[in-house]
Design a protein around this motif. Structure first.
Motif, PDB file in Angstrom:
ATOM      1  N   UNK A 215     -25.333 -69.714  -9.558  1.00  0.00           N
ATOM      2  CA  UNK A 215     -24.316 -70.393  -8.756  1.00  0.00           C
ATOM      3  C   UNK A 215     -23.678 -69.432  -7.765  1.00  0.00           C
ATOM      4  N   UNK A 216     -23.613 -69.852  -6.507  1.00  0.00           N
ATOM      5  CA  UNK A 216     -22.912 -69.118  -5.460  1.00  0.00           C
ATOM      6  C   UNK A 216     -21.664 -69.919  -5.102  1.00  0.00           C
ATOM      7  N   UNK A 217     -20.521 -69.225  -4.988  1.00  0.00           N
ATOM      8  CA  UNK A 217     -19.246 -69.905  -4.743  1.00  0.00           C
ATOM      9  C   UNK A 217     -18.511 -69.210  -3.602  1.00  0.00           C
ATOM     10  N   UNK A 218     -18.089 -69.968  -2.601  1.00  0.00           N
ATOM     11  CA  UNK A 218     -17.208 -69.387  -1.592  1.00  0.00           C
ATOM     12  C   UNK A 218     -15.782 -69.432  -2.153  1.00  0.00           C
ATOM     13  N   UNK A 219     -15.134 -68.281  -2.304  1.00  0.00           N
ATOM     14  CA  UNK A 219     -13.825 -68.254  -2.965  1.00  0.00           C
ATOM     15  C   UNK A 219     -12.714 -68.806  -2.086  1.00  0.00           C
ATOM     16  N   UNK A 220     -11.742 -69.406  -2.718  1.00  0.00           N
ATOM     17  CA  UNK A 220     -10.514 -69.783  -2.042  1.00  0.00           C
ATOM     18  C   UNK A 220      -9.561 -68.590  -2.072  1.00  0.00           C
ATOM     19  N   UNK A 221      -8.504 -68.658  -1.296  1.00  0.00           N
ATOM     20  CA  UNK A 221      -7.546 -67.550  -1.247  1.00  0.00           C
ATOM     21  C   UNK A 221      -6.964 -67.287  -2.629  1.00  0.00           C
ATOM     22  N   UNK A 222      -6.658 -68.339  -3.366  1.00  0.00           N
ATOM     23  CA  UNK A 222      -6.098 -68.170  -4.714  1.00  0.00           C
ATOM     24  C   UNK A 222      -7.088 -67.479  -5.642  1.00  0.00           C
ATOM     25  N   UNK A 223      -8.387 -67.697  -5.436  1.00  0.00           N
ATOM     26  CA  UNK A 223      -9.403 -67.022  -6.253  1.00  0.00           C
ATOM     27  C   UNK A 223      -9.367 -65.516  -6.031  1.00  0.00           C
ATOM     28  N   UNK A 224      -9.196 -65.116  -4.771  1.00  0.00           N
ATOM     29  CA  UNK A 224      -9.161 -63.687  -4.452  1.00  0.00           C
ATOM     30  C   UNK A 224      -7.912 -63.043  -5.044  1.00  0.00           C
ATOM     31  N   UNK A 225      -6.795 -63.736  -4.972  1.00  0.00           N
ATOM     32  CA  UNK A 225      -5.563 -63.214  -5.580  1.00  0.00           C
ATOM     33  C   UNK A 225      -5.728 -63.085  -7.088  1.00  0.00           C
ATOM     34  N   UNK A 226      -6.394 -64.054  -7.692  1.00  0.00           N
ATOM     35  CA  UNK A 226      -6.621 -64.018  -9.135  1.00  0.00           C
ATOM     36  C   UNK A 226      -7.571 -62.885  -9.518  1.00  0.00           C
ATOM     37  N   UNK A 227      -8.614 -62.686  -8.707  1.00  0.00           N
ATOM     38  CA  UNK A 227      -9.578 -61.636  -8.998  1.00  0.00           C
ATOM     39  C   UNK A 227      -8.937 -60.255  -8.946  1.00  0.00           C
ATOM     40  N   UNK A 228      -7.940 -60.088  -8.087  1.00  0.00           N
ATOM     41  CA  UNK A 228      -7.280 -58.792  -7.966  1.00  0.00           C
ATOM     42  C   UNK A 228      -6.176 -58.570  -8.977  1.00  0.00           C
ATOM     43  N   UNK A 229      -5.956 -59.525  -9.867  1.00  0.00           N
ATOM     44  CA  UNK A 229      -4.882 -59.390 -10.858  1.00  0.00           C
ATOM     45  C   UNK A 229      -5.294 -58.445 -11.987  1.00  0.00           C
ATOM     46  N   UNK A 230      -4.293 -58.025 -12.746  1.00  0.00           N
ATOM     47  CA  UNK A 230      -4.503 -57.072 -13.849  1.00  0.00           C
ATOM     48  C   UNK A 230      -4.638 -57.830 -15.168  1.00  0.00           C
ATOM     49  N   UNK A 231      -5.619 -57.431 -15.942  1.00  0.00           N
ATOM     50  CA  UNK A 231      -5.850 -58.053 -17.244  1.00  0.00           C
ATOM     51  C   UNK A 231      -5.010 -57.329 -18.295  1.00  0.00           C
ATOM     52  N   UNK A 232      -4.017 -58.003 -18.877  1.00  0.00           N
ATOM     53  CA  UNK A 232      -3.140 -57.367 -19.864  1.00  0.00           C
ATOM     54  C   UNK A 232      -3.259 -58.078 -21.214  1.00  0.00           C
ATOM     55  N   UNK A 233      -2.941 -57.342 -22.277  1.00  0.00           N
ATOM     56  CA  UNK A 233      -3.079 -57.874 -23.640  1.00  0.00           C
ATOM     57  C   UNK A 233      -1.761 -57.693 -24.390  1.00  0.00           C
ATOM     58  N   UNK A 234      -0.827 -58.583 -24.123  1.00  0.00           N
ATOM     59  CA  UNK A 234       0.446 -58.562 -24.839  1.00  0.00           C
ATOM     60  C   UNK A 234       0.438 -59.514 -26.021  1.00  0.00           C
ATOM     61  N   UNK A 235      -0.384 -60.544 -25.916  1.00  0.00           N
ATOM     62  CA  UNK A 235      -0.422 -61.573 -26.956  1.00  0.00           C
ATOM     63  C   UNK A 235      -1.873 -61.783 -27.389  1.00  0.00           C
ATOM     64  N   UNK A 236      -2.091 -62.790 -28.200  1.00  0.00           N
ATOM     65  CA  UNK A 236      -3.446 -63.048 -28.684  1.00  0.00           C
ATOM     66  C   UNK A 236      -4.192 -64.028 -27.769  1.00  0.00           C
ATOM     67  N   UNK A 237      -3.881 -63.951 -26.481  1.00  0.00           N
ATOM     68  CA  UNK A 237      -4.606 -64.740 -25.480  1.00  0.00           C
ATOM     69  C   UNK A 237      -4.689 -63.918 -24.199  1.00  0.00           C
ATOM     70  N   UNK A 238      -5.783 -64.026 -23.438  1.00  0.00           N
ATOM     71  CA  UNK A 238      -5.879 -63.266 -22.176  1.00  0.00           C
ATOM     72  C   UNK A 238      -4.747 -63.636 -21.231  1.00  0.00           C
ATOM     73  N   UNK A 239      -4.220 -62.633 -20.536  1.00  0.00           N
ATOM     74  CA  UNK A 239      -3.122 -62.854 -19.603  1.00  0.00           C
ATOM     75  C   UNK A 239      -3.406 -62.066 -18.327  1.00  0.00           C
ATOM     76  N   UNK A 240      -3.339 -62.734 -17.184  1.00  0.00           N
ATOM     77  CA  UNK A 240      -3.535 -62.073 -15.901  1.00  0.00           C
ATOM     78  C   UNK A 240      -2.194 -61.859 -15.226  1.00  0.00           C
ATOM     79  N   UNK A 241      -1.994 -60.645 -14.688  1.00  0.00           N
ATOM     80  CA  UNK A 241      -0.771 -60.315 -13.976  1.00  0.00           C
ATOM     81  C   UNK A 241      -1.100 -60.032 -12.518  1.00  0.00           C
ATOM     82  N   UNK A 242      -0.532 -60.818 -11.627  1.00  0.00           N
ATOM     83  CA  UNK A 242      -0.697 -60.598 -10.194  1.00  0.00           C
ATOM     84  C   UNK A 242       0.649 -60.158  -9.630  1.00  0.00           C
ATOM     85  N   UNK A 243       0.767 -58.902  -9.214  1.00  0.00           N
ATOM     86  CA  UNK A 243       2.060 -58.332  -8.804  1.00  0.00           C
ATOM     87  C   UNK A 243       2.494 -58.832  -7.424  1.00  0.00           C
TER      88      UNK A 243
END
Length: 457
Positions: A215-243
């Motif tokens: 699958x090839x996908x042209x990203x939306x702006x929100x996808x790019x912001x999400x891709x650049x976010x930081x993957x943090x582990x504070x809880x027992x579920x994945x959490x993305x932080x976008x500063x």
């Protein structure tokens, strides 16, 4: 086809190994046959091997950086260009290394003959590898899924790589039911999802995953912001932080130090060339040498950008507009300057002053940016960092790339910034200097880089 896909990386590895080994063997022949005997203190065996190994390492790093190993991924001419550019740079470094070792200026003739031989090897290697890929990996049969954006532009881009992609069918979600499009997925080797709403996209993407369809996908702006976010582990579920704040304090400081460390020495070294260019511009029509123009940089600040004047003095009597293909406003001297990108040199002054950085989004004129914002409200997102002399959109895009695509490229840079990325983009800039796409203007019917849709006037 699917089984052969698993071995593509292995084939890539052996192709890269063959060309690198061939170059190192030729260099070893020249080193032992022409230069070792001229050394006052010849190396022992390990010393010679070290010289050959360093040459191979430099060549590998440059070729990998410029994409010279990407047979089957890049266009044939791009691979060829990248291979030759990497080779020339590596051979220049090799000669400097030889001079330092020998402590004398030795003849360059052996290296020049070696370069000619290596270019012949590259031509043969690229031709054979291309035949192998054409036989093993024919163009993928693709389904393009679109919604409210005209797919013609994307189809044109994909058609430029007919050796790699073949769009066999188009599914428009305005006309086809979502369930029907999902059922079509299994009939194709790949699916191109072209800017469709997130809900429908996610369902189609999951169906492609289930069917093991590429699958090839042209990203939306929100996808790019999400891709650049930081993957943090504070809880027992994945959490993305976008500063969402642009660069951090330490990144700003180191980036500024890098700008000064490079721009000041380069400006001093190139100052004689600046004088020659200034004289040519003045002699042609007697007009001003520098062209000053308001542009936007970080936090929407306006500054005056400097360029060597490449157009007639009355070039904008009808208002602000980008350069067009075969623009008659460009002077003969300016045409050469623009082709070589020499007209951009005075921006070193802007970098030293702090208005710009070496790397960042290219600065737009306020009036043109205002036009873009009417269609793309997020266009100001790229002003989270300083404008740059070169940038991600310049290396991976073209002069006439649409504003929406340039915005996504610039956001990719901002959201994934690192000092190494700046170094990489500066080195990659040399790769595009003499490529026509990087300086090709917009169509003659356009005032800005916004393309009109079919039926619009």
């Amino acid at each position: 086809m699917k089984k052969r896909e698993r071995f593509k990386r292995i084939i890539n590895f052996f192709e890269g190994f063959v060309i690198l080994a061939a170059h190192m063997a030729v260099f070893a022949f020249v080193w032992y046959g022409s230069y070792v005997e001229q050394l006052e203190n010849p190396f022992f065996r390990r010393g010679d091997w070290a010289v050959i190994g360093i040459y191979g390492l430099i060549l590998f790093l440059l070729t990998n950086l410029y994409g010279g190993f990407k047979i089957g991924y890049l266009r044939l001419m791009d691979v060829l260009y990248s291979q030759i550019l990497s080779l020339l740079c590596a051979n220049v470094v090799a000669y400097i290394q030889i001079v330092l070792i020998s402590r004398h200026y030795l003849s360059t003739m052996p290296l020049l003959k070696m370069t000619v031989c290596q270019i012949a090897i590259i031509l043969l290697w690229v031709f054979i590898c291309k035949l192998i890929y054409a036989a093993l990996y024919p163009p993928r049969q693709m389904l393009l899924v679109c919604y409210d954006r005209d797919p013609d532009d994307m189809i044109m881009k994909m058609s430029a790589r007919q050796d790699k992609y073949e769009i066999c069918d188009i599914a428009d979600l305005n006309e086809e039911p979502l369930e029907g499009v999902c059922d079509m997925v299994a009939n194709y080797e790949a699916v191109l999802i072209y800017d469709i709403p997130a809900y429908e996209r996610n369902i189609i993407l999951k169906r492609c995953f289930t069917e093991s369809v590429r699958t090839y996908i042209t990203p939306k702006i929100s996808d790019i912001l999400l891709k650049g976010s930081e993957n943090i582990h504070l809880f027992d579920t994945p959490l993305y932080l976008s500063r969402n704040k642009g660069l951090s304090g330490d990144q700003i400081i180191f980036k500024r130090l890098l700008d000064l460390a490079i721009s000041i020495p380069v400006a001093v070294i190139l100052s004689p060339l600046f004088l020659v260019i200034a004289l040519l511009i003045k002699l042609y029509d007697g007009g001003p040498v520098l062209y000053k123009q308001p542009r936007l940089t970080i936090d929407n600040k306006v500054f005056d950008i400097y360029k060597f004047r490449s157009m007639r003095m009355d070039s904008e009597k009808n208002g602000a507009q980008l350069a067009k293909k075969n623009d008659d406003r460009v002077t003969p001297v300016g045409r050469v300057l623009r082709a070589l990108h020499f007209d951009e040199f005075p921006q070193l002054i802007n970098i030293i002053k702090g208005d710009m950085s070496l790397v960042g989004p290219r600065p737009e004129r306020p009036e043109i940016a205002a036009q873009y914002k009417e269609i793309i409200p997020e266009f100001d997102f790229r002003l989270k960092v300083k404008a740059g002399l070169t940038g991600y959109a310049q290396v991976y895009g073209k002069y006439n790339t649409t504003p929406y695509d340039k915005l996504k490229l610039d956001l990719t840079y901002i959201e994934n910034y690192s000092l190494w990325m700046d170094f990489k983009l500066m080195l990659m800039t040399f790769r595009i200097l003499f490529q026509k796409d990087s300086t090709e203007g917009i169509d003659a019917s356009q005032m800005t880089a916004i393309r009109q849709r079919k039926g619009e006037k």
